[in-house]
Scaffold this motif. Structure first.
Motif, PDB file in Angstrom:
ATOM      1  N   GLU A   2       0.834  -1.203   0.000  1.00  0.00           N
ATOM      2  CA  GLU A   2       0.000   0.000   0.000  1.00  0.00           C
ATOM      3  C   GLU A   2       0.866   1.249   0.000  1.00  0.00           C
ATOM      4  OE1 GLU A   2      -3.502   2.003  -0.264  1.00  0.00           O
ATOM      5  OE2 GLU A   2      -3.276  -0.178  -0.224  1.00  0.00           O
ATOM      6  N   LEU A   3       1.974   1.203   0.760  1.00  0.00           N
ATOM      7  CA  LEU A   3       2.893   2.332   0.820  1.00  0.00           C
ATOM      8  C   LEU A   3       3.511   2.602  -0.549  1.00  0.00           C
ATOM      9  CD1 LEU A   3       4.329   4.438   2.567  1.00  0.00           C
ATOM     10  CD2 LEU A   3       6.095   2.730   3.047  1.00  0.00           C
ATOM     11  N   ARG A   5       2.191   1.867  -3.521  1.00  0.00           N
ATOM     12  CA  ARG A   5       1.160   2.452  -4.390  1.00  0.00           C
ATOM     13  C   ARG A   5       0.953   3.925  -4.077  1.00  0.00           C
ATOM     14  NH1 ARG A   5      -1.759  -2.586  -3.916  1.00  0.00           N
ATOM     15  NH2 ARG A   5      -2.985  -1.685  -2.205  1.00  0.00           N
ATOM     16  N   ASP A   6       0.946   4.253  -2.795  1.00  0.00           N
ATOM     17  CA  ASP A   6       0.772   5.656  -2.395  1.00  0.00           C
ATOM     18  C   ASP A   6       1.928   6.514  -2.899  1.00  0.00           C
ATOM     19  OD1 ASP A   6      -1.574   5.029  -1.139  1.00  0.00           O
ATOM     20  OD2 ASP A   6      -0.709   4.922   0.877  1.00  0.00           O
ATOM     21  N   SER A   9       1.633   7.072  -6.542  1.00  0.00           N
ATOM     22  CA  SER A   9       0.565   8.053  -6.763  1.00  0.00           C
ATOM     23  C   SER A   9       1.065   9.477  -6.526  1.00  0.00           C
ATOM     24  CB  SER A   9      -0.618   7.747  -5.840  1.00  0.00           C
ATOM     25  OG  SER A   9      -1.620   8.732  -5.969  1.00  0.00           O
ATOM     26  N   GLU A  10       1.891   9.656  -5.489  1.00  0.00           N
ATOM     27  CA  GLU A  10       2.431  10.981  -5.184  1.00  0.00           C
ATOM     28  C   GLU A  10       3.335  11.468  -6.321  1.00  0.00           C
ATOM     29  OE1 GLU A  10       1.428  12.688  -2.799  1.00  0.00           O
ATOM     30  OE2 GLU A  10       0.720  11.347  -1.223  1.00  0.00           O
ATOM     31  N   PRO A  80       1.718  16.982  -3.388  1.00  0.00           N
ATOM     32  CA  PRO A  80       2.641  16.182  -2.545  1.00  0.00           C
ATOM     33  C   PRO A  80       3.697  16.997  -1.815  1.00  0.00           C
ATOM     34  CG  PRO A  80       2.299  15.115  -4.657  1.00  0.00           C
ATOM     35  CD  PRO A  80       1.629  16.453  -4.751  1.00  0.00           C
ATOM     36  N   SER A  85       4.345  15.137   1.741  1.00  0.00           N
ATOM     37  CA  SER A  85       4.399  13.726   1.362  1.00  0.00           C
ATOM     38  C   SER A  85       5.707  13.396   0.651  1.00  0.00           C
ATOM     39  CB  SER A  85       3.220  13.370   0.457  1.00  0.00           C
ATOM     40  OG  SER A  85       1.993  13.607   1.114  1.00  0.00           O
TER      41      SER A  85
END
Length: 304
Positions: A2-3, A5-6, A9-10, A80, A85
């Motif tokens: 999940e990290l 993918r995040d 995405s950023e 981001p 982020s």
């Protein structure tokens, strides 16, 4: 997982996917207009990839340079870099690597002219517009609009290897389209720009003044969009579509002088995006539908 993918995405957000998609779309249309039929696959694939990466690199540099501004504006506060982020170092490395990769793809797999023009557009947007013009003058979007108007020229040169007057007409259309497109958004977001101390036209000269400028540039845009038909680049299919789209844009620009509500500038902004995509689609439709008919006529004439 999940990290990861995040994080992806950023980084993807740094490339401004929706904005870049419109730029690449115009570049691809330029490729198809440059030659009859389908462009060579090498230019189509690697030209599109290189232009996309260069546009994404310029967008990432924009995030980096505008970090302070982005934190103050509601429209950009969730980017981001603004949210923390990603770090400035991460964004810088990403922008540089993506820019270098784009130049290698274009120079080695397409042609040197396209690589040089693309590099000029990247520098024009990232440094000339974002780092200087955006903060220096309320005419920033007019002067800096050339960098955003170059994609169809890049598409044309990717296929042909040389500049052509028809490609410059496409560039001129986007160049003149940019001010009314962006000033409509700036009217709606004027408080954001004022808070960030960015001298956009509605902030420095007022909303009424900007509305009139949107109308003036829309009238100029109508005239410019007639050029492809007047110069023989396109025919009646494009002309008919352009006239319908122009009437729509003129309606929105005139209505903007006395808008029904505060949200109306965003309606103008959204229409301008549809307008540009449809205009270039009509160019392509005219090219594909008329060109084979003309070629068939020439063959029949030769046989007779």
């Amino acid at each position: 997982m999940e990290l990861t993918r995040d994080l992806i995405s950023e980084y993807l957000q740094l490339t401004k996917p929706r904005v870049v998609a419109l730029l690449v779309f115009c570049a691809v249309i330029g490729m198809f207009l440059a030659v009859p039929g389908i462009p060579p696959w090498r230019a189509l694939v690697f030209g599109t990839l290189g232009i996309w990466m260069a546009s994404g690199s310029a967008a990432a540099f924009n995030h980096l340079i505008d970090e302070r501004i982005d934190k103050l504006m509601a429209r950009t506060a969730r980017r981001p870099l603004a949210t923390g982020s990603l770090t400035p170092r991460q964004v810088l490395v990403f922008a540089v690597l993506l820019g270098i990769a784009s130049m290698l793809v274009l120079a080695l797999l397409v042609n040197l002219l396209t690589a040089l023009l693309t590099f000029g557009g990247l520098i024009g947007y990232a440094l000339v517009y974002t780092a200087y013009l955006k903060r220096a003058t309320p005419q920033n979007i007019v002067i800096g609009g050339l960098a955003g108007a170059i994609p169809p020229v890049l598409g044309w040169t990717a296929v042909t290897g040389h500049l052509h007057a028809f490609a410059l007409q496409l560039c001129l259309i986007i160049f003149v389209w940019t001010p009314p497109h962006f000033w409509a958004l700036a009217i709606f977001r004027r408080d954001d720009y004022a808070r960030a101390q960015v001298p956009m036209l509605p902030v420095t000269h007022g909303v009424a003044y900007t509305r009139w400028h949107v109308l003036f540039y829309t009238v100029l845009l109508v005239l410019v969009t007639l050029l492809p038909a007047l110069t023989g680049m396109s025919g009646l299919i494009y002309l008919g579509g352009a006239v319908v789209l122009d009437v729509g844009f003129l309606y929105y620009a005139v209505r903007l002088l006395n808008p029904p509500d505060e949200l109306f500038p965003m309606k103008v902004f959204k229409y301008s995006i549809v307008y540009l995509m449809a205009l270039f689609a009509f160019l392509l439709a005219d090219h594909w539908l008329v060109e084979p008919i003309v070629q068939q006529g020439l063959v029949l004439q030769h046989l007779s």
